[in-house]
Design a protein around this motif. Structure first.
Motif, mmCIF file in Angstrom:
data_model
loop_
_atom_site.group_PDB
_atom_site.id
_atom_site.type_symbol
_atom_site.label_atom_id
_atom_site.label_comp_id
_atom_site.label_asym_id
_atom_site.label_seq_id
_atom_site.Cartn_x
_atom_site.Cartn_y
_atom_site.Cartn_z
ATOM 1 N N SER A 82 0.829 -1.208 0.000
ATOM 2 C CA SER A 82 0.000 0.000 0.000
ATOM 3 C C SER A 82 0.864 1.258 0.000
ATOM 4 C CB SER A 82 -0.952 -0.003 1.203
ATOM 5 O OG SER A 82 -0.246 0.038 2.421
ATOM 6 N N GLN A 83 2.029 1.192 0.650
ATOM 7 C CA GLN A 83 2.937 2.339 0.621
ATOM 8 C C GLN A 83 3.473 2.569 -0.792
ATOM 9 O OE1 GLN A 83 3.739 4.550 2.934
ATOM 10 N NE2 GLN A 83 2.501 3.639 4.542
ATOM 11 N N ARG A 84 3.791 1.472 -1.492
ATOM 12 C CA ARG A 84 4.257 1.610 -2.877
ATOM 13 C C ARG A 84 3.166 2.210 -3.759
ATOM 14 N NH1 ARG A 84 6.417 -3.558 -1.875
ATOM 15 N NH2 ARG A 84 4.703 -4.535 -3.039
ATOM 16 N N GLU A 85 1.936 1.751 -3.561
ATOM 17 C CA GLU A 85 0.826 2.275 -4.356
ATOM 18 C C GLU A 85 0.609 3.762 -4.077
ATOM 19 O OE1 GLU A 85 -2.606 -0.099 -3.664
ATOM 20 O OE2 GLU A 85 -1.837 -1.829 -4.783
ATOM 21 N N LEU A 86 0.753 4.154 -2.812
ATOM 22 C CA LEU A 86 0.589 5.569 -2.475
ATOM 23 C C LEU A 86 1.664 6.413 -3.146
ATOM 24 C CD1 LEU A 86 -0.641 7.917 -0.924
ATOM 25 C CD2 LEU A 86 0.718 7.231 1.075
ATOM 26 N N ARG A 87 2.916 5.951 -3.083
ATOM 27 C CA ARG A 87 3.993 6.715 -3.729
ATOM 28 C C ARG A 87 3.769 6.813 -5.233
ATOM 29 N NH1 ARG A 87 7.216 3.835 0.072
ATOM 30 N NH2 ARG A 87 7.712 2.249 -1.496
ATOM 31 N N ALA A 88 3.323 5.709 -5.847
ATOM 32 C CA ALA A 88 3.076 5.724 -7.291
ATOM 33 C C ALA A 88 1.942 6.688 -7.637
ATOM 34 C CB ALA A 88 2.740 4.316 -7.776
ATOM 35 N N GLU A 89 0.904 6.697 -6.817
ATOM 36 C CA GLU A 89 -0.230 7.593 -7.073
ATOM 37 C C GLU A 89 0.174 9.049 -6.901
ATOM 38 O OE1 GLU A 89 -3.501 8.568 -8.599
ATOM 39 O OE2 GLU A 89 -3.299 6.435 -8.151
ATOM 40 N N GLN A 90 0.983 9.326 -5.882
ATOM 41 C CA GLN A 90 1.443 10.698 -5.671
ATOM 42 C C GLN A 90 2.326 11.153 -6.833
ATOM 43 O OE1 GLN A 90 3.204 9.998 -1.806
ATOM 44 N NE2 GLN A 90 1.514 11.000 -0.730
ATOM 45 N N TRP A 91 3.174 10.240 -7.313
ATOM 46 C CA TRP A 91 4.019 10.580 -8.464
ATOM 47 C C TRP A 91 3.155 10.861 -9.686
ATOM 48 C CZ3 TRP A 91 4.570 8.600 -13.335
ATOM 49 C CH2 TRP A 91 5.667 9.063 -14.077
ATOM 50 N N GLU A 92 2.135 10.032 -9.902
ATOM 51 C CA GLU A 92 1.261 10.216 -11.059
ATOM 52 C C GLU A 92 0.498 11.531 -10.962
ATOM 53 O OE1 GLU A 92 -2.535 7.983 -13.127
ATOM 54 O OE2 GLU A 92 -1.064 6.771 -12.047
ATOM 55 N N ALA A 93 0.077 11.891 -9.744
ATOM 56 C CA ALA A 93 -0.635 13.157 -9.564
ATOM 57 C C ALA A 93 0.273 14.340 -9.904
ATOM 58 C CB ALA A 93 -1.141 13.270 -8.123
ATOM 59 N N ARG A 94 1.537 14.266 -9.456
ATOM 60 C CA ARG A 94 2.473 15.348 -9.783
ATOM 61 C C ARG A 94 2.744 15.405 -11.282
ATOM 62 N NH1 ARG A 94 4.953 13.460 -4.947
ATOM 63 N NH2 ARG A 94 6.413 12.188 -6.155
ATOM 64 N N ASP A 95 2.853 14.215 -11.891
ATOM 65 C CA ASP A 95 3.101 14.167 -13.332
ATOM 66 C C ASP A 95 1.927 14.764 -14.104
ATOM 67 O OD1 ASP A 95 4.748 13.186 -15.618
ATOM 68 O OD2 ASP A 95 2.967 11.954 -15.983
ATOM 69 N N ASP A 96 0.720 14.410 -13.689
ATOM 70 C CA ASP A 96 -0.466 14.966 -14.348
ATOM 71 C C ASP A 96 -0.496 16.483 -14.211
ATOM 72 O OD1 ASP A 96 -1.333 12.527 -15.206
ATOM 73 O OD2 ASP A 96 -2.869 12.270 -13.658
ATOM 74 N N ALA A 97 -0.160 16.965 -13.011
ATOM 75 C CA ALA A 97 -0.186 18.413 -12.784
ATOM 76 C C ALA A 97 0.834 19.123 -13.669
ATOM 77 C CB ALA A 97 0.087 18.709 -11.311
ATOM 78 N N SER A 98 2.011 18.513 -13.827
ATOM 79 C CA SER A 98 3.055 19.156 -14.634
ATOM 80 C C SER A 98 2.679 19.218 -16.108
ATOM 81 C CB SER A 98 4.386 18.411 -14.460
ATOM 82 O OG SER A 98 4.318 17.117 -15.053
ATOM 83 N N TRP A 99 1.810 18.292 -16.548
ATOM 84 C CA TRP A 99 1.375 18.279 -17.948
ATOM 85 C C TRP A 99 -0.009 18.909 -18.124
ATOM 86 C CZ3 TRP A 99 4.224 17.017 -22.144
ATOM 87 C CH2 TRP A 99 5.446 16.377 -21.910
ATOM 88 N N GLY A 100 -0.501 19.505 -17.066
ATOM 89 C CA GLY A 100 -1.789 20.177 -17.170
ATOM 90 C C GLY A 100 -2.974 19.237 -17.241
ATOM 91 N N ARG A 101 -2.783 17.981 -16.786
ATOM 92 C CA ARG A 101 -3.891 17.024 -16.802
ATOM 93 C C ARG A 101 -4.575 17.012 -15.443
ATOM 94 N NH1 ARG A 101 0.153 13.505 -19.400
ATOM 95 N NH2 ARG A 101 0.480 12.564 -17.347
ATOM 96 N N ARG A 102 -5.862 16.757 -15.456
ATOM 97 C CA ARG A 102 -6.599 16.628 -14.200
ATOM 98 C C ARG A 102 -6.336 15.250 -13.601
ATOM 99 N NH1 ARG A 102 -12.770 17.931 -14.413
ATOM 100 N NH2 ARG A 102 -12.409 17.529 -12.201
ATOM 101 N N HIS A 103 -6.155 15.219 -12.303
ATOM 102 C CA HIS A 103 -5.953 13.940 -11.608
ATOM 103 C C HIS A 103 -6.963 13.851 -10.469
ATOM 104 C CE1 HIS A 103 -3.482 10.402 -10.587
ATOM 105 N NE2 HIS A 103 -3.919 10.638 -9.359
#
Length: 215
Positions: A104-125
Motif C-alpha cells: 500500500s505504501q508503494r501504491e501511495l507513492r506511485a499515485e502521488q508521483w502520477e498526480a504530480r506528473d499529471d499536474a506538470s502536464w496540465g492534466r486533471r488527476h
C-alpha cells in the motif's frame, strides 16, 4: 519529420498517456482477491481459536471444581499447545500484514508521483485516488501495529502461565483462569479486526476495479 514518423511519435505519446491512466492493472485486482481469501482464512482460524479456548476454560472450571489434578494437568498441556499454535499464527499474520503495508505504501507513492506528473502536464488527476491510497496505507500500518500488540500480549501471558505452571493454590488458579479469559478476549478482538479488514479488502477491490475502468 515525415508523415510516418509523425504518426509513430503521436501513437507512442497516446499509448503512454493511456498507460498512465490505468493505475490499477489486472494484477492488482488479483492481489486484492488473494488478500480477501487470506483475511477470510484468518477469520476462520480466529473463530476456531475462540472455540478451542472456550473449551479449555470449561475443562479448567470442571477440573478445578472436582479437584481433579490429572485433568488440570491435561488442561494446562492443552493450553500450552494452543498458545504455541497461536504464536505461530500471529507471526505469520504479522508477516502478511507487513507485506500488505509495504504494497500500500508503494501504491501511495506511485499515485502521488502520477498526480504530480499529471499536474506538470496540465492534466486533471482525481484527488480521490491519492486520498484513498493514503487511507489504505494508514489502515495497513494500523493492522501491523495490531498484530505486533497481539504477539506481545500473548508472549506476556505465556510467560506468566509458565511461572504458574503446576501451582494449585487458589490464587494461582484464579490467575490462570483470568489469563485464559484474556486469551479469549484477545481472539475475539482479532475476529472484530478481521471483519474490519475484510471490509477494507473488499473496498480496495471495488476501487481497483473502478480504477481499471478509468481512461
Amino acid at each position: 519529420m515525415n508523415v510516418i514518423s509523425s504518426a509513430l511519435v503521436a501513437g507512442l505519446l497516446l499509448a503512454g498517456s493511456a498507460q498512465a491512466q490505468h493505475r490499477h492493472p489486472q494484477g492488482e485486482r488479483a492481489q486484492d482477491r488473494r488478500e480477501i481469501r487470506e483475511t477470510r482464512r484468518e477469520l476462520r482460524d480466529d473463530r476456531h481459536d475462540v472455540a478451542e479456548l472456550r473449551a479449555v476454560l470449561s475443562r479448567f472450571d470442571s477440573a478445578w471444581a472436582r479437584r481433579d489434578v490429572r485433568e488440570m494437568s491435561a488442561v494446562e498441556d492443552r493450553l500450552r499447545e494452543l498458545l504455541r499454535a497461536e504464536m505461530r499464527e500471529s507471526r505469520r499474520e504479522l508477516s502478511s500484514a507487513n507485506a500488505e503495508s509495504h504494497r500500500s505504501q508503494r501504491e501511495l507513492r506511485a499515485e502521488q508521483w502520477e498526480a504530480r506528473d499529471d499536474a506538470s502536464w496540465g492534466r486533471r488527476h482525481p484527488r480521490r485516488e491519492v486520498r484513498d491510497d493514503r487511507r489504505d496505507a494508514r489502515d495497513d500500518r494500523r493492522d501491523v501495529r495490531a498484530e505486533v500488540a497481539s504477539i506481545r500480549t500473548r508472549q506476556a501471558i505465556a510467560r506468566e502461565l509458565m511461572e504458574l505452571d503446576g501451582r494449585r493454590n487458589g490464587g494461582a488458579l484464579h490467575r490462570k483462569r483470568d489469563l485464559i479469559q484474556e486469551l479469549i478476549e484477545l481472539a475475539e478482538r482479532e475476529i472484530h479486526q478481521g471483519r474490519q479488514e475484510l471490509k477494507e479488502d473488499q473496498r480496495e477491490l471495488r476501487e481497483d476495479r473502478r480504477g481499471g475502468w478509468r481512461g
